[in-house]
Scaffold this motif. Structure first.
Motif: not given
Length: 271
Positions: A144-153, A180-194
């Motif tokens: 997926x690279x650095x393309x953000x995804x505004x994941x929805x609940x 509400x905002x785009x998050x890259x998959x890499x950033x999403x994994x960092x958020x989950x890990x934290x």
């Protein structure tokens, strides 16, 4: 009182729609291959019983578009359809999202009221299926690279669906739904890990390497190709920008990814 048929009643959004409708005192008919009301897209004999008495339908389409129009045409007493579709599906080729596209066309031609919900990737893909096992194993690898995804609940999708099924002012509208905002998959994994308090690695793969990993894990070729097509859609950026559908319908912002991660981490889902 009207009765509302929920297709895919055991799925991510379906079971949440059922729960919300019951909490509001609505008469609900949950239907799926494993529900008390049995419904199978490949068995038209199950359709009549599921539809009996239903005035509204939450329609989650199958991948195979073949039975959808026949089902909608058989739903002669249904006054309102709410269809779950995918955001950006109109931007990809005919080989992907055929079921959702067919459902959109069928309800538009039905003569009944219709509302279409086009949603981004669900937050719950990280804890209920798809990427849950890789995250628990400590490695999520995607193309997926650095393309953000505004994941929805999925709870936001369900809340919008309930509003469209039970309220006025939604007929003939298509709502794009995102977080509400785009998050890259890499950033999403960092958020989950934290949030989970542990180390989880995100690895960027080429589409070819991703397909090879899926096949090695036992995915059928058709599923591996479909997932690669989905990620091609994301890489093209068609779904990267947040949209305001949730706020338009519910009058509040959608759930933030960080809030979702904190809530789910507290359950031990990624421990």
């Amino acid at each position: 009182m009207r009765e509302i048929l929920i297709l895919g009643a055991t799925g991510k959004t379906g079971r949440r729609v059922v729960r919300r409708l019951r909490a509001e005192g609505e008469r609900v008919r949950p239907a799926s291959r494993s529900s008390e009301v049995r419904f199978d897209w490949s068995e038209p004999a199950t359709w009549e019983n599921a539809l009996h008495g239903a005035e509204a339908v939450y329609l989650v389409a199958p991948d195979d578009p073949t039975p959808i129009r026949d089902f909608v045409e058989s739903a002669t007493d249904v006054k309102r359809f709410v269809v779950l579709s995918g955001r950006g599906m109109d931007q990809v080729g005919e080989d992907f999202g055929q079921g959702m596209a067919a459902a959109e066309r069928a309800v538009r031609d039905s003569g009944a009221e219709w509302t279409i919900l086009r949603a981004n990737n669900f937050n719950q893909n990280f804890d209920e299926d798809l990427w849950h096992a890789p995250l628990r194993a400590g490695r999520l690898a995607l193309p997926i690279g650095e393309v953000p995804e505004p994941f929805i609940d999925a709870d936001d999708v369900a809340a919008v669906a309930v509003a469209a099924l039970t309220g006025d002012g939604h007929a003939g509208l298509t709502y794009d739904l995102s977080g509400p905002r785009g998050v890259t998959f890499g950033a999403a994994v960092e958020i989950i890990a934290r949030a989970a308090g542990r180390s989880i690695e995100y690895v960027e793969l080429t589409p070819e390497a991703y397909r090879a990993e899926l096949l090695a894990e036992g995915y059928p070729e058709v599923a591996a190709d479909a997932l690669n097509t989905l990620f091609a859609l994301h890489r093209a950026g068609h779904t990267a920008e947040p949209v305001d559908g949730v706020e338009r319908v519910l009058g509040r912002p959608p759930v933030a990814f960080e809030d979702y991660a904190a809530r789910i981490a507290a359950t031990g889902a990624w421990s």
